[in-house]
Every structure is written in C-alpha cells, then in structure tokens.
Design a protein around this motif. Structure first.
Motif, PDB file in Angstrom:
ATOM      1  N   UNK A  66       0.834  -1.196   0.000  1.00  0.00           N
ATOM      2  CA  UNK A  66       0.000   0.000   0.000  1.00  0.00           C
ATOM      3  C   UNK A  66       0.868   1.245   0.000  1.00  0.00           C
ATOM      4  N   UNK A  67       0.355   2.317  -0.643  1.00  0.00           N
ATOM      5  CA  UNK A  67       1.036   3.611  -0.636  1.00  0.00           C
ATOM      6  C   UNK A  67       0.946   4.229   0.742  1.00  0.00           C
ATOM      7  N   UNK A  68       1.631   5.321   0.974  1.00  0.00           N
ATOM      8  CA  UNK A  68       2.323   6.152  -0.016  1.00  0.00           C
ATOM      9  C   UNK A  68       3.692   5.590  -0.377  1.00  0.00           C
ATOM     10  N   UNK A  69       4.207   6.078  -1.504  1.00  0.00           N
ATOM     11  CA  UNK A  69       5.513   5.665  -1.990  1.00  0.00           C
ATOM     12  C   UNK A  69       6.467   6.843  -1.870  1.00  0.00           C
ATOM     13  N   UNK A  70       7.693   6.562  -1.475  1.00  0.00           N
ATOM     14  CA  UNK A  70       8.644   7.599  -1.073  1.00  0.00           C
ATOM     15  C   UNK A  70       9.127   8.497  -2.213  1.00  0.00           C
ATOM     16  N   UNK A  71       9.476   7.952  -3.344  1.00  0.00           N
ATOM     17  CA  UNK A  71      10.109   8.728  -4.417  1.00  0.00           C
ATOM     18  C   UNK A  71       9.075   9.446  -5.279  1.00  0.00           C
ATOM     19  N   UNK A  72       8.718  10.683  -4.910  1.00  0.00           N
ATOM     20  CA  UNK A  72       7.701  11.403  -5.675  1.00  0.00           C
ATOM     21  C   UNK A  72       8.138  11.656  -7.110  1.00  0.00           C
ATOM     22  N   UNK A  73       9.428  11.800  -7.366  1.00  0.00           N
ATOM     23  CA  UNK A  73       9.870  12.097  -8.739  1.00  0.00           C
ATOM     24  C   UNK A  73       9.589  10.935  -9.687  1.00  0.00           C
ATOM     25  N   UNK A  74       9.320   9.762  -9.162  1.00  0.00           N
ATOM     26  CA  UNK A  74       9.011   8.597  -9.994  1.00  0.00           C
ATOM     27  C   UNK A  74       7.511   8.339 -10.089  1.00  0.00           C
ATOM     28  N   UNK A  75       6.708   9.141  -9.433  1.00  0.00           N
ATOM     29  CA  UNK A  75       5.260   8.931  -9.417  1.00  0.00           C
ATOM     30  C   UNK A  75       4.564   9.784 -10.464  1.00  0.00           C
ATOM     31  N   UNK A  76       3.393   9.359 -10.869  1.00  0.00           N
ATOM     32  CA  UNK A  76       2.601  10.065 -11.867  1.00  0.00           C
ATOM     33  C   UNK A  76       1.406  10.717 -11.175  1.00  0.00           C
ATOM     34  N   UNK A  77       1.188  12.008 -11.470  1.00  0.00           N
ATOM     35  CA  UNK A  77       0.072  12.743 -10.872  1.00  0.00           C
ATOM     36  C   UNK A  77      -1.111  12.861 -11.823  1.00  0.00           C
ATOM     37  N   UNK A  78      -0.878  12.634 -13.107  1.00  0.00           N
ATOM     38  CA  UNK A  78      -1.943  12.722 -14.096  1.00  0.00           C
ATOM     39  C   UNK A  78      -1.405  12.342 -15.461  1.00  0.00           C
ATOM     40  N   UNK A  79      -2.314  12.252 -16.443  1.00  0.00           N
ATOM     41  CA  UNK A  79      -1.864  11.839 -17.768  1.00  0.00           C
ATOM     42  C   UNK A  79      -2.806  12.316 -18.852  1.00  0.00           C
ATOM     43  N   UNK A  80      -2.285  12.335 -20.060  1.00  0.00           N
ATOM     44  CA  UNK A  80      -3.051  12.498 -21.284  1.00  0.00           C
ATOM     45  C   UNK A  80      -2.722  11.303 -22.181  1.00  0.00           C
ATOM     46  N   UNK A  81      -3.677  10.905 -22.993  1.00  0.00           N
ATOM     47  CA  UNK A  81      -3.423   9.991 -24.102  1.00  0.00           C
ATOM     48  C   UNK A  81      -3.674  10.804 -25.362  1.00  0.00           C
ATOM     49  N   UNK A  82      -2.644  10.887 -26.214  1.00  0.00           N
ATOM     50  CA  UNK A  82      -2.741  11.674 -27.437  1.00  0.00           C
ATOM     51  C   UNK A  82      -2.580  10.781 -28.659  1.00  0.00           C
ATOM     52  N   UNK A  83      -3.298  11.112 -29.709  1.00  0.00           N
ATOM     53  CA  UNK A  83      -3.145  10.467 -31.017  1.00  0.00           C
ATOM     54  C   UNK A  83      -2.590  11.537 -31.943  1.00  0.00           C
ATOM     55  N   UNK A  84      -1.314  11.426 -32.276  1.00  0.00           N
ATOM     56  CA  UNK A  84      -0.628  12.412 -33.107  1.00  0.00           C
ATOM     57  C   UNK A  84       0.192  11.692 -34.171  1.00  0.00           C
ATOM     58  N   UNK A  85       0.813  12.466 -35.056  1.00  0.00           N
ATOM     59  CA  UNK A  85       1.574  11.877 -36.165  1.00  0.00           C
ATOM     60  C   UNK A  85       3.000  11.496 -35.793  1.00  0.00           C
ATOM     61  N   UNK A  86       3.527  12.103 -34.720  1.00  0.00           N
ATOM     62  CA  UNK A  86       4.934  11.856 -34.386  1.00  0.00           C
ATOM     63  C   UNK A  86       5.219  12.256 -32.939  1.00  0.00           C
ATOM     64  N   UNK A  87       6.374  11.805 -32.441  1.00  0.00           N
ATOM     65  CA  UNK A  87       6.819  12.231 -31.115  1.00  0.00           C
ATOM     66  C   UNK A  87       7.025  13.739 -31.096  1.00  0.00           C
ATOM     67  N   UNK A  88       7.531  14.272 -32.198  1.00  0.00           N
ATOM     68  CA  UNK A  88       7.765  15.714 -32.278  1.00  0.00           C
ATOM     69  C   UNK A  88       6.462  16.502 -32.130  1.00  0.00           C
TER      70      UNK A  88
END
Length: 145
Positions: A66-88
């Motif tokens: 169970x959380x919490x987990x110590x290393x906040x820099x490795x945790x995700x606070x939110x996200x988007x899923x995008x459909x685009x033509x390239x990484x750029x």
C-alpha cells in the motif's frame, strides 16, 4: 501514433493539494485545444499514492504494498493519451501546456505500443483476439455514456 503523456508528481500533489482555480481554468483551455485539434483520447488526474497500491510479482507470488511511496519524482500525478503523427508533434503540444505544478515540474512522453510494433509473436489469432477485446471495451464505454 499514440502517446501517453505523464505529469510527474511533486510533494503537493502527493499531499493531495488541489490545483488552483487559475491552473484548472488554464488546463481546461489547453485540454479544449487538444480536443478541437482531434488529438486528445483521454486526460485524467490521479489521487496521491497514499490512496494507491503496488502489486509486486516474483514468479507466481504476488505481494501487495500500500502507498504512499517515497520517491515522488518517480510517481505520476496525471496523464493524457494523445493520437498524433509523431513524437515531435506530441512534444510541441506539451510545450504549450500550462505548468502543471507550482515551481518546477516534469512531463514524460512515451509512445504506446501498436500491434505492428509487437513483431511475429503477435500472431493473426492474437491480433483478432485483441481487436475483439477493444471492440468490447468501446461498446461498454458507449453503453455507460
């Protein structure tokens, strides 16, 4: 191409501090621009890791931590899923994003595997099963709407 774009957590997001009204408004405008461009598939914020869990695998053994987990820099606070033509293109969109945290923040962009990325091991039978499962998920999502 699909990309998952992850907002890295910080001490405030891990403490459950909600974004300011201004940041929520700015993020709403940014998300609206993604929708109008037809590139947004999903966008969500996540509760702090204190409300989450991790399942660790070791052979056939499963251990729940169970959380919490110590290393906040490795945790995700939110996200988007995008459909685009390239990484750029994904990068260009995210460069327009309001800063999601107070002070410094980091957003990670990762390409999602597509069927053609999986190689010969992803047989026609497995592809058909995957496509069938995706159609079922879409139908269920439509039924909930």
């Amino acid at each position: 191409m699909k990309f998952m774009v992850m907002v890295k957590a910080d001490k405030n997001s891990e403490a459950g501090v909600m974004p300011s009204e201004q940041l929520l408004a700015d993020m709403g405008k940014f998300n609206e621009s993604l929708v109008k461009a037809g590139v947004l598939l999903a966008a969500e914020g996540l509760h702090p890791s204190s409300k989450g869990a991790r399942v660790k695998f070791s052979g056939s053994k499963r251990t729940v931590v169970d959380g919490p987990f110590a290393e906040t820099k490795e945790l995700v606070a939110g996200f988007w899923m995008l459909q685009v033509k390239s990484k750029e293109e994904a990068i260009e969109w995210i460069k327009r994003c309001p800063n999601p945290m107070e002070g410094e923040s980091e957003i990670e962009i990762r390409q999602v595997f597509e069927a053609e990325d999986c190689g010969a091991g992803f047989t026609p039978e497995l592809r058909e099963a995957e496509e069938h499962m995706r159609r079922q998920v879409q139908a269920q999502a439509g039924a909930r709407s």
